[in-house]
Motif scaffolding. Structure first.
Motif, PDB file in Angstrom:
ATOM      1  N   ASP A   1       0.844  -1.190   0.000  1.00  0.00           N
ATOM      2  CA  ASP A   1       0.000   0.000   0.000  1.00  0.00           C
ATOM      3  C   ASP A   1       0.881   1.242   0.000  1.00  0.00           C
TER       4      ASP A   1
ATOM      5  N   LYS B   1     -10.075  -0.495  -5.665  1.00  0.00           N
ATOM      6  CA  LYS B   1     -10.584   0.777  -5.150  1.00  0.00           C
ATOM      7  C   LYS B   1      -9.712   1.343  -4.035  1.00  0.00           C
ATOM      8  N   ARG B   2      -9.043   0.475  -3.294  1.00  0.00           N
ATOM      9  CA  ARG B   2      -8.213   0.988  -2.195  1.00  0.00           C
ATOM     10  C   ARG B   2      -7.065   1.843  -2.710  1.00  0.00           C
TER      11      ARG B   2
ATOM     12  N   ILE C   1      -7.321   3.810  -5.314  1.00  0.00           N
ATOM     13  CA  ILE C   1      -7.942   5.097  -5.635  1.00  0.00           C
ATOM     14  C   ILE C   1      -8.201   5.878  -4.354  1.00  0.00           C
ATOM     15  N   GLU C   2      -8.812   5.204  -3.392  1.00  0.00           N
ATOM     16  CA  GLU C   2      -9.186   5.883  -2.147  1.00  0.00           C
ATOM     17  C   GLU C   2      -7.971   6.384  -1.382  1.00  0.00           C
ATOM     18  N   GLY C   3      -6.836   5.710  -1.511  1.00  0.00           N
ATOM     19  CA  GLY C   3      -5.647   6.090  -0.756  1.00  0.00           C
ATOM     20  C   GLY C   3      -4.876   7.260  -1.322  1.00  0.00           C
TER      21      GLY C   3
ATOM     22  N   LYS D   1      -7.055  12.413  -4.577  1.00  0.00           N
ATOM     23  CA  LYS D   1      -7.983  11.557  -5.317  1.00  0.00           C
ATOM     24  C   LYS D   1      -8.995  12.364  -6.126  1.00  0.00           C
ATOM     25  N   ASP D   2      -9.698  13.279  -5.479  1.00  0.00           N
ATOM     26  CA  ASP D   2     -10.769  14.005  -6.163  1.00  0.00           C
ATOM     27  C   ASP D   2     -10.229  14.851  -7.301  1.00  0.00           C
TER      28      ASP D   2
END
Length: 360
Positions: free
Chosen positions: A45, A337-338, A340-342, A346-347
């Motif tokens: 990660d 998805k993790r 992307i979320e990490g 991101k936004d």
């Protein structure tokens, strides 16, 4: 059902940002035992860099300078509806060079590459014109930012090759570096088109040379057989002087793909491809491992980027370039998805990517 072009393009660009951010913590550990002591036996990660390392001060999931420059290139292509060299140079003069100092351990992202430091000294200190500022770095900085151009011009190989060659020449003077940069970019473009990274991809790339779409010197017939005068396109009909010396950069990907698919060639664990092909930063070490991992994990984004990362050395670029190639093959929806979320941005990065792919 095969992914759409936009799905593959989004996977490639976000895959590159994810790969770059994954490398922020464990970047440039050439002593793998030390890296394992710092980050454990398997890095899976985003991680925070140690206080004495290259990207100290960044948080886990942030992009560093390579990601920032890729983001700037994507923004440039959106704003200008394609590549405009004068506007690119102006952007660098106004929005990037004032933020660096010519020192290695300074600037956006915590570390400034050799080619960017040279550019700052030539452009800011010496006030040289843009056509006199390229340095001799043999690394992948041009590939990294031009991932955006490879995606943008995926259906127009001639524009891809000419624009990326011109952009590379701004910062790196070695024609071989330009050749290998265009080669990687062409592979990525083919994957965006829906081609496979397999033993046949080089033959398809060579067909593009025959068609005058890629500026590589070719003296053989199909399958590297002796040339037939009636089948060889005259160099003068294409680009005149200044052709890349040979098409070998286009031939390499198929050999790496064959190695990945040959049961008699065993690299286990797969991260050891970094040792087989070389852990250093030079482009000729980087690309073979990237092609190998991207072909071996052509349907598995997570394992592909994590093996690229856990190989140490210049693992940030290895993971970034692998992330782009596998992202193009699996499409955005198949990226875990993790990852992307990490991402810290991101936004912003998702919004940029969505805006970008609407232009292609």
């Amino acid at each position: 059902m095969k992914n759409s072009k936009k799905e593959r393009a989004k996977g490639a660009l976000m895959g590159a940002f994810i790969g770059e951010a994954l490398g922020v913590g464990p970047h440039w550990y050439y002593d793998l035992e030390e890296m394992r002591q710092e980050y454990g036996e398997w890095i899976d990660d985003y991680t925070e860099p140690k206080s004495d390392r290259y990207h100290a001060g960044l948080e886990a999931g942030q992009i560093s300078q390579a990601g920032i420059l890729l983001k700037m290139m994507a923004e440039h292509l959106i704003e200008n509806d394609g590549y405009a060299q004068d506007a690119f140079c102006k952007m660098m003069d106004q929005d990037f060079l004032p933020k660096i100092s010519g020192e290695a351990m300074a600037g956006p992202g915590g570390y400034t590459s050799q080619s960017m430091r040279h550019l700052w000294r030539a452009r800011v200190e010496k006030e040289l014109p843009w056509d006199q500022v390229a340095g001799n770095a043999d690394t992948t900085e041009s590939i990294e930012r031009n991932i955006a151009q490879a995606i943008f011009y995926a259906d127009d190989l001639e524009s891809l090759s000419l624009n990326i060659t011109a952009n590379t020449a701004l910062t790196q003077s070695d024609n071989l570096i330009a050749s290998l940069t265009v080669a990687y970019s062409s592979v990525l473009a083919f994957l965006i088109q829906g081609e496979s990274l397999d033993s046949k991809i080089s033959a398809k790339l060579m067909q593009a040379v025959d068609q005058g779409k890629l500026p590589f010197h070719k003296v053989t017939g199909d399958n590297l057989t002796p040339p037939s005068n009636k089948n060889v396109v005259k160099e003068s009909d294409l680009y005149g002087e200044g052709l890349f010396a040979s098409p070998d950069g286009l031939l390499s990907p198929s050999y790496m793909a064959q190695a990945a698919q040959d049961d008699d060639i065993i690299i286990e664990p797969a991260w050891k491809a970094a040792i087989v092909y070389g852990m250093p930063c030079a482009i000729y070490h980087m690309l073979p491992a990237v092609y190998y991992l991207s072909a071996r994990f052509n349907d598995d984004f997570e394992n592909g980027v994590l093996h690229a990362l856990n190989g140490g050395g210049q693992n940030q670029v290895r993971t970034m370039l692998t992330g782009a190639l596998i992202g193009a093959q699996v499409g955005f929806s198949k990226i875990p998805k993790r990852f992307i979320e990490g991402l810290q941005q991101k936004d912003e990065l998702l919004a940029l990517t969505d805006k970008f792919i609407e232009k292609i």
